[in-house]
Structure formats: C-alpha cells, structure tokens
Motif scaffolding. Sequence first.
Motif, mmCIF file in Angstrom:
data_model
loop_
_atom_site.group_PDB
_atom_site.id
_atom_site.type_symbol
_atom_site.label_atom_id
_atom_site.label_comp_id
_atom_site.label_asym_id
_atom_site.label_seq_id
_atom_site.Cartn_x
_atom_site.Cartn_y
_atom_site.Cartn_z
ATOM 1 N N LEU A 85 0.170 -1.421 0.005
ATOM 2 C CA LEU A 85 0.078 0.365 -0.127
ATOM 3 C C LEU A 85 0.816 0.998 -0.035
ATOM 4 C CD1 LEU A 85 -2.855 -1.396 2.798
ATOM 5 C CD2 LEU A 85 -2.488 -0.926 0.578
ATOM 6 N N ALA A 86 -0.161 2.323 -0.322
ATOM 7 C CA ALA A 86 0.874 3.698 -0.409
ATOM 8 C C ALA A 86 1.387 3.819 0.952
ATOM 9 C CB ALA A 86 0.136 4.605 -0.876
ATOM 10 N N ASN A 87 0.781 3.749 2.137
ATOM 11 C CA ASN A 87 1.791 3.717 3.578
ATOM 12 C C ASN A 87 3.198 3.126 3.925
ATOM 13 O OD1 ASN A 87 -0.063 1.351 4.041
ATOM 14 N ND2 ASN A 87 -1.373 2.540 5.309
ATOM 15 N N GLY A 88 2.811 1.408 2.740
ATOM 16 C CA GLY A 88 4.507 0.598 3.037
ATOM 17 C C GLY A 88 3.534 -0.539 3.446
ATOM 18 N N LEU A 89 2.793 -0.335 4.127
ATOM 19 C CA LEU A 89 2.099 -1.933 4.503
ATOM 20 C C LEU A 89 1.943 -3.057 3.265
ATOM 21 C CD1 LEU A 89 -0.913 -1.330 6.651
ATOM 22 C CD2 LEU A 89 1.182 -2.298 7.688
ATOM 23 N N GLN A 90 2.435 -4.003 3.383
ATOM 24 C CA GLN A 90 2.979 -5.397 2.624
ATOM 25 C C GLN A 90 1.459 -6.002 2.730
ATOM 26 O OE1 GLN A 90 6.547 -6.870 3.130
ATOM 27 N NE2 GLN A 90 7.453 -5.148 1.823
ATOM 28 N N ILE A 91 0.294 -6.971 2.465
ATOM 29 C CA ILE A 91 -0.257 -7.471 2.077
ATOM 30 C C ILE A 91 -0.881 -8.372 1.301
ATOM 31 C CG2 ILE A 91 -2.262 -5.266 3.726
ATOM 32 C CD1 ILE A 91 -3.521 -4.555 0.778
ATOM 33 N N ARG A 92 -0.882 -9.462 1.538
ATOM 34 C CA ARG A 92 -1.449 -10.177 1.131
ATOM 35 C C ARG A 92 -2.018 -11.719 1.343
ATOM 36 N NH1 ARG A 92 3.454 -10.845 4.356
ATOM 37 N NH2 ARG A 92 3.958 -13.220 4.552
ATOM 38 N N GLN A 93 -3.220 -12.385 0.408
ATOM 39 C CA GLN A 93 -4.342 -12.681 0.311
ATOM 40 C C GLN A 93 -3.760 -14.669 0.417
ATOM 41 O OE1 GLN A 93 -7.849 -12.938 -2.062
ATOM 42 N NE2 GLN A 93 -8.922 -13.546 -0.445
ATOM 43 N N VAL A 94 -3.706 -14.834 1.275
ATOM 44 C CA VAL A 94 -3.411 -16.672 1.242
ATOM 45 C C VAL A 94 -3.923 -17.346 1.544
ATOM 46 C CG1 VAL A 94 -0.874 -17.772 2.295
ATOM 47 C CG2 VAL A 94 -1.076 -15.564 2.341
ATOM 48 N N ARG A 95 -3.843 -18.865 0.425
ATOM 49 C CA ARG A 95 -4.719 -20.062 0.514
ATOM 50 C C ARG A 95 -3.983 -20.965 2.018
ATOM 51 N NH1 ARG A 95 -7.707 -20.914 -2.869
ATOM 52 N NH2 ARG A 95 -7.729 -19.745 -5.274
ATOM 53 N N VAL A 96 -5.327 -21.376 2.737
ATOM 54 C CA VAL A 96 -5.077 -22.001 3.854
ATOM 55 C C VAL A 96 -6.337 -22.419 4.260
ATOM 56 C CG1 VAL A 96 -4.807 -19.779 5.380
ATOM 57 C CG2 VAL A 96 -6.298 -20.337 5.577
ATOM 58 N N PRO A 97 -5.531 -24.134 4.976
ATOM 59 C CA PRO A 97 -7.056 -25.021 5.042
ATOM 60 C C PRO A 97 -8.526 -24.660 5.792
ATOM 61 C CG PRO A 97 -5.207 -24.918 6.133
ATOM 62 C CD PRO A 97 -4.513 -24.229 5.651
ATOM 63 N N MET A 98 -9.455 -25.276 5.825
ATOM 64 C CA MET A 98 -10.748 -25.108 6.230
ATOM 65 C C MET A 98 -11.012 -25.711 6.953
ATOM 66 S SD MET A 98 -12.664 -23.850 4.506
ATOM 67 C CE MET A 98 -13.642 -23.799 2.422
ATOM 68 N N GLY A 99 -9.787 -26.227 7.716
ATOM 69 C CA GLY A 99 -9.792 -27.183 9.182
ATOM 70 C C GLY A 99 -10.388 -28.062 8.989
ATOM 71 N N VAL A 100 -12.110 -28.763 9.250
ATOM 72 C CA VAL A 100 -12.321 -30.124 9.309
ATOM 73 C C VAL A 100 -13.579 -30.279 8.897
ATOM 74 C CG1 VAL A 100 -13.810 -31.579 10.260
ATOM 75 C CG2 VAL A 100 -12.305 -29.992 12.282
ATOM 76 N N ILE A 101 -13.497 -30.459 7.910
ATOM 77 C CA ILE A 101 -14.377 -30.699 6.814
ATOM 78 C C ILE A 101 -15.452 -32.057 6.839
ATOM 79 C CG2 ILE A 101 -15.073 -31.367 4.513
ATOM 80 C CD1 ILE A 101 -12.209 -29.846 3.807
ATOM 81 N N GLY A 102 -16.673 -31.550 6.931
ATOM 82 C CA GLY A 102 -17.418 -32.882 7.559
ATOM 83 C C GLY A 102 -18.293 -33.861 5.855
ATOM 84 N N MET A 103 -18.489 -35.042 5.177
ATOM 85 C CA MET A 103 -19.087 -35.457 3.698
ATOM 86 C C MET A 103 -19.680 -35.794 4.728
ATOM 87 S SD MET A 103 -17.082 -34.542 1.527
ATOM 88 C CE MET A 103 -18.088 -35.936 -0.027
ATOM 89 N N ILE A 104 -21.439 -36.402 3.872
ATOM 90 C CA ILE A 104 -22.327 -37.155 3.777
ATOM 91 C C ILE A 104 -22.528 -37.859 3.215
ATOM 92 C CG2 ILE A 104 -24.644 -36.879 5.089
ATOM 93 C CD1 ILE A 104 -23.955 -34.516 6.630
ATOM 94 N N TYR A 105 -22.637 -39.120 2.146
ATOM 95 C CA TYR A 105 -22.957 -39.282 0.893
ATOM 96 C C TYR A 105 -23.547 -40.792 0.946
ATOM 97 C CZ TYR A 105 -18.329 -41.327 2.613
ATOM 98 O OH TYR A 105 -17.087 -42.337 3.274
ATOM 99 N N GLU A 106 -23.466 -41.423 0.231
ATOM 100 C CA GLU A 106 -24.353 -42.123 0.088
ATOM 101 C C GLU A 106 -22.997 -43.830 -0.271
ATOM 102 O OE1 GLU A 106 -27.730 -41.218 -2.692
ATOM 103 O OE2 GLU A 106 -28.545 -40.554 -0.329
ATOM 104 N N ALA A 107 -24.501 -44.843 -1.602
ATOM 105 C CA ALA A 107 -23.220 -45.864 -1.171
ATOM 106 C C ALA A 107 -21.986 -45.543 -3.122
ATOM 107 C CB ALA A 107 -24.180 -46.886 -2.021
ATOM 108 N N ARG A 108 -20.761 -44.798 -2.187
ATOM 109 C CA ARG A 108 -19.960 -44.513 -3.463
ATOM 110 C C ARG A 108 -18.783 -44.428 -2.137
ATOM 111 N NH1 ARG A 108 -20.832 -41.891 -7.898
ATOM 112 N NH2 ARG A 108 -18.564 -41.442 -8.263
ATOM 113 N N PRO A 109 -18.197 -45.888 -2.407
ATOM 114 C CA PRO A 109 -16.884 -46.594 -1.420
ATOM 115 C C PRO A 109 -15.620 -45.680 -1.974
ATOM 116 C CG PRO A 109 -17.306 -48.645 -2.509
ATOM 117 C CD PRO A 109 -18.902 -47.189 -2.465
ATOM 118 N N ASN A 110 -15.743 -45.280 -3.107
ATOM 119 C CA ASN A 110 -14.452 -44.462 -3.015
ATOM 120 C C ASN A 110 -14.248 -43.312 -3.656
ATOM 121 O OD1 ASN A 110 -16.663 -44.111 -5.629
ATOM 122 N ND2 ASN A 110 -15.296 -42.650 -6.377
#
Length: 427
Positions: A110-135
């Motif tokens: 930024l003009a004031n010298g602050l350096q900013i960046r948007q970085v990819r990070v993990p979600m954390g815990v993901i829940g999957m609810i699914y049917e008869a697809r063992p793959n």
Amino acid sequence: MSQTIDPAVVEHVTALAQRARVASRRLALMTRAEKDAALLLLADAVDAAAPVVIEANAEDLERGRAAGMGESLQDRLRLDEARVAAVAQALRDVAALPDPVGEIVRGSTLANGLQIRQVRVPMGVIGMIYEARPNVTVDAAGLALKSGNAVLLRGGSAAARSNHALVTAMRDSLADQGLPIDAVTLLEEGGRDAARALMTARGLVDLVIPRGGADLIQTVVRESTVPVIETGVGVCHVYVDRAADLDKAQAITFNAKTQRPSVCNAAESLLVHRDVAADFLPKALTDLAGAGVRLHVAPEVTGYAEAAGAAYDLASEEDFGTEWHGLEMSVAVVDDLDEAMERIRRYGTGHTEAIVTEDRAAVRRFTAEVDAAAVMVNASTRFTDGGEFGFGAEIGISTQKLHARGPMALPELTTTKWVVEGDGHTR
C-alpha cells in the motif's frame, strides 16, 4: 430425518469432531513433501488391503441385493481389483498435484508501506455425508489431507463394511507414519442422528459437503447449521444442433448416456434440432437401443423409436426432469437453439450441458446463455470430473455459485486469510 437427536450420539460425534480439530492443527503445519509422502503410503495401504476391501464390498453387495437395491446403485457400490487400484491411484494423483496451501492469491504494498497478501489456508475440519460410493471415502480423505484438513466421513449404510475396511487401512497407515489417525474418521454409529449431529456441529466442523441423491442433498442444505457446499443432481442434456457433425453427435450421445449411466455427469436427455432429426435419430436411437437404453420420448419421436427397435414409452413432463441413474433417457425434437436452451432452463439442474455443432455463433450463444457449472462443446458430458479436468480426485461437483462451482478439488477445500505486515504502523 428426526428433528430430535439422541444426546448420546451428539456426545459421540462431538468427541470425534474435537479429536479431528486437534488433528487438523497438525495437518495445517505439514509441508507439501510431508503430505505427499503420506499420501503415497496411504495409496500403498489401500492397495495392500484390496483383498479385505473386496471381501467387505461383496458383503455390502449381497446385503444390498437382498434388500432389492437397483442395478445402478449396485454399480456405484461395487469394488473389484481394478476399481480398488484406481482408488489407490487417485491418492497418488493427488500427491502429484500442486499444494494450494500457502499460495498467494493476491497481494500488494500500500501507499503507506503496509504489505498485504491473501494466502490460501486449510478450512480445518470437513464433514462429508454421502451415499453408496466407497471411492468417495478415499478421495475425500486424500483431498482433505493434501489441503491440510481433517475429514469426518458419514457414508451410507449400504457401503458400511467397504468404508470400514478402507478407513481402517488408511488410519493404520497414518498411525504407522506417526501422523494423527483422527485426520480421517468414519462415523459408524448413530445412524441418521450421527449425520444430523455432524451437520449441526457448528464451531467444530467448518464445512459440510453432501454427495448423493436429491433427497440427501436437500436434507443437508435445509438442516445444517454448518456451512454447506451443495453438490448437485445431474439432469444433463445433449443438444444436437442443426449444424452438428452427426457422426460426432452420435458418438457423443452414446458415450454420454452409456459409458457409466449411474453417475451424475451421464446424459439424461437428448434434444435434437428438427432439421437433422430424420438423419440423426434413426442411427442414434438404434445405438442406444442396442445398449439396452429405455427411451422416454416426445410424441414425434415415437416412430423413430419403433424403427430403432427400442423399448420406449411416451414421456411425461416429469420424465424430462428426471435423473435416471441408469440406462434410460428422454428424447425430444426442438425447433431451434432457443427452444433447446429453454428446455435446459426448465428441466436442467445446472450441472453439465452439451451442444454438438460446427456453428460458432451457436457455440457462443450456448456457452453464454446456458447456466450450468460446466458447458461442453462437441464433447461428452462425462468429462465433468475432477480427474478428467486434471485435478486428481474430486470431492464432489458443486452446482451452486458461491465459493466453488463445478468439480471441487484442492483449492476449493481451502479458504484464505489476509496477512498484513508493517513496521510500527498505526492508524
């Protein structure tokens, strides 16, 4: 689902989610090299467990047949040596992909010298609810690990033994590697209450992804207090335009319907421009009839269906919006591109729509005006797939518009954070 949840089930799922949360913090700190090495060992473990997995799967199939499970669902459930090998290979494919964690999405000074960046990070815990697809059990575990997330899996009861065998092999491998086994957890107790407890574990679970039929998906969307990515039902169309190469159209239609008819990117409805119907339909319907496809046809298609020797009936309004999950297909003749797109708007589900044409103006209109997660031009609907897109395995195909749309793989399992660096800056 019941609106009241057994408190014991809530307590059980909460304990598992808390352990998954702890595991996720370890996963978030792993380097790409560490995650890739872990995935390769998980793949080896799945390969080694193939005899046990196939035996467990045979028990699931036997139980399903005894309960009257349809052939298309049996196909989704079935594992053999080739399919187990493919499941293991998907883990290796994911290991070979770039790691999204740490990727800088955008940044500036930024003009004031602050350096900013948007970085990819993990979600954390993901829940999957699914049917008869063992793959899906293995795909979800692999994608979650590579993206630095722990995963809680609630598979359908039809695949209970298959899922148990697969998850046991992966957790044993994680333990042997000195990694937290709670990175991959299968919810095996509590029935539907376990699914509801997972959907309402807000604060412990960061994201829920349903994968299955329309009833399952809508139940999760309605009842979840955890954010949901909605994977979609696939009422996919193939539209054969007046300017189509009819040989291409014939091959595409046959592949889109018959290559694996039980899955969501299989074509369910064929639309043919009136100008080419007489040339195209006799050949295309003969092909489909030869593959055992039952046709649900508009009145003017009946003569073509009879001449092709196809099993058919007159289509109802509902038939044109049905995801058949098998060797069935609706067929109609349309007057022009506008009518084809109108039918897609009325009956489609925003998954995948295909046009076969050599007319670039028609291509431009179709790709601009058809509202779907994927639009195919002179290609089968079956290509809407994470593996086919070069993403490795996929965790689902999103038909919503927020955060993720289309095949979801590694980047879609991350969120972002802003990192701001200054040098004593004050505002």
